[in-house]
Every structure is written in C-alpha cells, then in structure tokens.
Design an enzyme around this catalytic site. Structure first.
Site, PDB file in Angstrom:
ATOM      1  N   ARG A  66     -22.388 -18.226  16.977  1.00 15.44           N
ATOM      2  CA  ARG A  66     -23.389 -16.753  16.484  1.00 15.44           C
ATOM      3  C   ARG A  66     -24.368 -17.292  17.229  1.00 15.44           C
ATOM      4  O   ARG A  66     -25.249 -16.018  17.996  1.00 15.44           O
ATOM      5  CB  ARG A  66     -23.300 -16.598  14.941  1.00 15.44           C
ATOM      6  N   ARG A  73     -20.255 -19.754   3.179  1.00 14.48           N
ATOM      7  CA  ARG A  73     -19.198 -18.451   3.605  1.00 14.48           C
ATOM      8  C   ARG A  73     -18.318 -19.086   4.853  1.00 14.48           C
ATOM      9  O   ARG A  73     -18.388 -20.589   5.233  1.00 14.48           O
ATOM     10  CB  ARG A  73     -20.177 -17.985   4.636  1.00 14.48           C
ATOM     11  N   LYS A 114     -33.492 -13.148   7.524  1.00 14.88           N
ATOM     12  CA  LYS A 114     -33.036 -11.279   6.700  1.00 14.88           C
ATOM     13  C   LYS A 114     -33.410 -11.383   5.896  1.00 14.88           C
ATOM     14  O   LYS A 114     -33.300 -10.409   5.212  1.00 14.88           O
ATOM     15  CB  LYS A 114     -33.166 -11.152   8.185  1.00 14.88           C
ATOM     16  N   ARG A 131     -26.290 -24.195   3.841  1.00 18.47           N
ATOM     17  CA  ARG A 131     -26.177 -23.298   2.912  1.00 18.47           C
ATOM     18  C   ARG A 131     -25.144 -22.819   1.850  1.00 18.47           C
ATOM     19  O   ARG A 131     -23.573 -22.864   2.413  1.00 18.47           O
ATOM     20  CB  ARG A 131     -26.245 -22.341   4.223  1.00 18.47           C
ATOM     21  N   ARG A 138     -27.486  -4.844  16.157  1.00 22.18           N
ATOM     22  CA  ARG A 138     -27.401  -5.829  16.814  1.00 22.18           C
ATOM     23  C   ARG A 138     -27.001  -5.926  18.216  1.00 22.18           C
ATOM     24  O   ARG A 138     -27.475  -7.378  19.163  1.00 22.18           O
ATOM     25  CB  ARG A 138     -26.039  -7.105  16.646  1.00 22.18           C
TER      26      ARG A 138
END
Ligand code: AMP
Length: 219
Positions: free
Chosen positions: A174, A163, A14, A128, A89
């Site tokens: 998550r 991250r 996103k 990532r 959210r």
C-alpha cells in the site's frame, strides 16, 4: 463551506481527521475505502475481484470508483460540500473527477496533504485496532493510543478488530502504491494553488488545529 480532498499515506490519520472535520463543519465524510468495504459483502464476481485487490493493497478500477463517487456526491447531503478520504488516488482519477465536477457544476474545493514518513506509518498500521460500532481507532503498540482494556473499545465497550489489510506485507504494498500513484497526483494538485501540507507525525490534535487554521482562513 468548501469540499475538501484529503491526500495521505496509509496511517496518516486521514479517516480520523475527516471525521473531526465532518463533525465540526457539518459536511459528510466520504471514504472510498469504506464504500468499497460495504460493497464487498455481496457474493458477486465483481465484489470478489474488488476484495482480492484490496487484500493485495492494489488499486480498484477507476471506473468503479468514479461510479461510487458520482452516486455519493450527488446525494442531497453533499450540497454544501463534503470531505473526500481516499479519492482521487491517482492522476487519472483526478482528471476524471475534474470532468465530473464540471458536469455537475461543483467547485474543486481544497486539497489537504497529510505528510508522514514510512517508519511512523508502519508502526501505526501494524498495531491499528478499530471499533466497528463507533469507529474509534486505537493502536495496541503505541502507549498513548492503547485501549484502557486490551481489545475493548473505551467508548462503547465493543470488541475491537483489526482490518484484514493492516499487516506488514500489505502495508509495504500500500505504501509503495501510494508513492507510485499519489506523488504525481500531488504534483497535479500543487499547480492548482489549492494544496496545503501538514506534518501529521506529531499528534492528532496538532493536525486538527492546522486543518482548522487552513479552513478558517479560506472559508
Ligand atoms: P483505505 O481505506 O483508503 O486505506 O482504502 C483501502 C483499499 O481500498 C485501498 O488499499 C485500495 O485497494 C482500495 N481503494 C480505496 N480508495 C480507492 C481509490 N480511490 N481508487 C482505487 N482503490 C481504492
């Protein structure tokens, strides 16, 4: 141009798609995750609390998020629309956001849901890497998105970083938070007839083409 809300599980792209839409259509990209990460650099009690929640993969208090959103969307660069990445959210945030829009006399716009199954999401998250300087995103385990030189950004040669919440444990939390909080949100927006679904497990290019066709037919 209408405003756009992106809803997606972690790693569905996103952030990447929001940046592409922002560049092509000239409206700002608002990421609540980025806004929060900017605020946790201070030493205040609130910022320590927010940092702990983010590291655990939980959700930050709705009132804090709403304040960040109100401040951001009332800036003049948002007059022609904006892209929301990571907000709302949950249903409570969506209800609060509807009230805020009513107060500000702004339309809801479109909702784009990027769908992605859990296994693909996990592989994308755990590898990532991102560039703090230019925002480019890579994956150390997926051949097609590895940087040419390990750990270095192809575009600006800056050292890439991970991250702190991109690990397997935080991912599970998550993803579970996403399923629990966001599924009711999807049901909420489905009723507005403004929700579009895209399979985001194919490629970045495919996803963006789909978004362009949705925007092309609704602007
Ligand atoms: P993201 O960059 O969107 O993956 O967000 C990173 C983290 O910031 C999330 O795991 C949450 O802890 C927090 N966060 C981001 N957006 C929100 C939101 N709308 N409501 C509550 N917490 C949020």
């Amino acid at each position: 141009m209408q405003s756009i809300i992106f809803i997606a599980p972690p790693a569905a792209g996103k952030g990447t798609q929001a940046k592409l839409v922002s560049q092509k259509y000239g409206i700002p990209h608002i990421s609540t995750g980025d806004l929060l990460r900017e605020t946790i650099n201070s030493d205040s009690e609130q910022s320590k609390k927010i940092k702990a929640i983010i590291l655990k993969g939980g959700l930050v208090d709705d009132a804090i998020i709403l304040e960040l959103i109100e401040n951001r969307i009332t800036s003049s660069d948002c007059n022609q629309g904006y892209i929301l990445d990571g907000f709302p959210r949950n249903v409570n945030q969506a209800i609060l956001y509807d009230k805020l829009l009513e107060k500000l006399n702004k339309p809801l716009g479109l909702i784009i849901l990027l769908e992605l199954n859990k296994e693909i999401a996990k592989n994308r998250i755990v590898g990532r890497l991102s560039c703090k300087k230019c925002g480019s995103v890579y994956n150390e385990f997926l051949e097609e998105t590895q940087p040419k030189k390990a750990g270095i950004c192809d575009k600006c040669q800056t050292a890439l970083s991970k991250r702190s919440d991109d690990n397997q444990e935080t991912f599970e939390e998550r993803y579970n938070t996403y399923l629990k909080e966001t599924q009711p949100l999807i049901d909420y927006y489905e009723k507005t007839n403004k929700l579009y679904r895209i399979n985001s497990g194919i490629s970045k290019e495919y996803t963006f083409k789909e978004i362009e066709s949705i925007l092309g037919s609704s602007i």
